[in-house]
Design an enzyme around this catalytic site. Structure first.
Site, short mmCIF file in Angstrom:
data_model
loop_
_atom_site.label_atom_id
_atom_site.label_comp_id
_atom_site.label_asym_id
_atom_site.label_seq_id
_atom_site.Cartn_x
_atom_site.Cartn_y
_atom_site.Cartn_z
N ARG A 111 36.08 33.68 34.57
CA ARG A 111 35.79 32.27 34.25
C ARG A 111 34.31 31.98 34.01
NH1 ARG A 111 40.12 28.90 37.92
NH2 ARG A 111 41.86 30.19 37.32
N PRO A 144 35.87 33.48 45.53
CA PRO A 144 34.87 33.88 46.52
C PRO A 144 34.27 32.67 47.24
CG PRO A 144 34.32 34.65 44.30
CD PRO A 144 35.39 33.63 44.18
N GLU A 145 34.62 32.55 48.47
CA GLU A 145 33.96 31.57 49.34
C GLU A 145 32.89 32.33 50.11
OE1 GLU A 145 34.57 28.28 50.17
OE2 GLU A 145 36.27 27.89 48.86
N HIS A 174 36.58 41.40 31.21
CA HIS A 174 35.62 40.44 31.74
C HIS A 174 34.49 41.09 32.55
CE1 HIS A 174 38.13 37.25 30.27
NE2 HIS A 174 39.16 37.77 30.89
#
Length: 279
Positions: free
Chosen positions: A110, A2-3, A91
């Site tokens: 992450r 995600p930018e 997750h």
DNA sequence: AGTCGCGCCTGGCGGC
DNA sequence: TGCCGCCAGGCGCGAC
């Protein structure tokens, strides 16, 4: 990953589903993200209605009467709108469900992301010192040049500095410098005014295009499918080490800058005359 | 104050 | 084929 464009698209995607809705419940499944998810949220939020969905830098801001829920997607996070029951996956960290039947689910393998709460109207300390938003008039070449006075830092690290301008990550830094034909290692105090003007325009342009692409590809994101990779075809330098420059066909080079891989065209992106940097 | 570098974390990939 | 080691990446923070 995600930018800023994906974060913006996420905000636009979730807003119509949840704006004005009242919180029914909050579920914390795995509190461990960059920081622990505040354990009081399941008590704090139910009954409150969502007043606004905003974005500041790469932070998603869900505004309620008593405070702001701050969500950062980190490197690998996604926030999806669920319209019905969906099996919980490995997750999945956090759910916030609303009385209208919609659930927002945060997934983040992450764990570089974050869920934070800021009480009251005061801005969270992580947001206080952020620089201007790249796509607003607050980011212009005047303020940009002023921020560069007396600074010797490499331009790539400079534009990735959140105090200078927010939302420019490793990918878009490399792309903007290529578009502006500036060598990533150029010390910022050696950059000419015309080049600064070009760089500001390049950052705005690249991010703008990426948001358009993000808007297209992430349409089904909201439906529950957050596949990345949509801007891959547009990239001129990022991830193209050793391949030919799209302008001059020479091989693209890779260097490390601030522990980040940095790809550029040594032929199209020259240092200013007389400027030397260590290779 | 500016600059540098660490560490968090996991999936994916290269090498053997 | 299997396993191990390494790396990417945002970004706050501590050290110099």
């Amino acid at each position: 990953m995600p930018e800023l464009p994906e974060v913006e698209t996420t905000c636009r995607g979730i807003e119509p589903h949840i704006l004005g809705a009242s919180v029914k419940a909050v579920t914390i499944r795995k509190a461990q993200l960059r920081w622990l998810i505040p354990e009081h949220l399941p008590r704090e939020l139910p009954g409150l209605s969502l007043l606004a969905v905003d974005r500041r830098s790469k932070y998603i801001l869900l505004r309620f009467k008593t405070g702001v829920l701050i969500i950062h997607l980190g490197m690998s996070g996604s926030l999806r709108v669920l319209l019905g029951a969906e099996p919980v996956q490995k997750h999945d960290h956090f759910d916030i469900s609303f009385l209208n039947g919609v659930t927002l689910r945060l997934t983040d393998p992450r764990r570089f992301g974050a869920v934070l709460w800021q009480n009251g109207v005061q801005e969270h300390k992580l947001l206080v010192n952020l620089g201007p938003e790249p796509l607003t008039d607050a980011f212009d070449h005047e303020t940009f040049i002023n921020a560069a006075v007396n600074r010797k830092v490499a331009v790539k690290q400079f534009i990735m500095d959140n105090k200078v301008v927010v939302g420019v990550g490793n990918i878009y830094a490399a792309e903007a410098l290529f578009a502006a034909a500036i060598h990533p290692q150029t010390p910022v105090n050696k950059i000419s005014k015309p080049k600064f003007i070009k760089l500001v325009a390049a950052i705005k342009y690249i991010l703008g295009v990426a948001i358009e692409r993000g808007g297209t590809t992430l349409k089904d994101f909201v439906g529950g499918d957050g596949k990345p990779g949509y801007f891959a075809q547009e990239l001129q330098v990022y991830g193209r080490k050793g391949q030919g420059c799209n302008l001059c066909q020479k091989q693209l080079q890779e260097i490390r800058l601030g522990q980040r891989s940095t790809v550029f065209c040594a032929s199209c992106q020259r240092l200013p005359r007389g400027v030397k940097v260590k290779s």
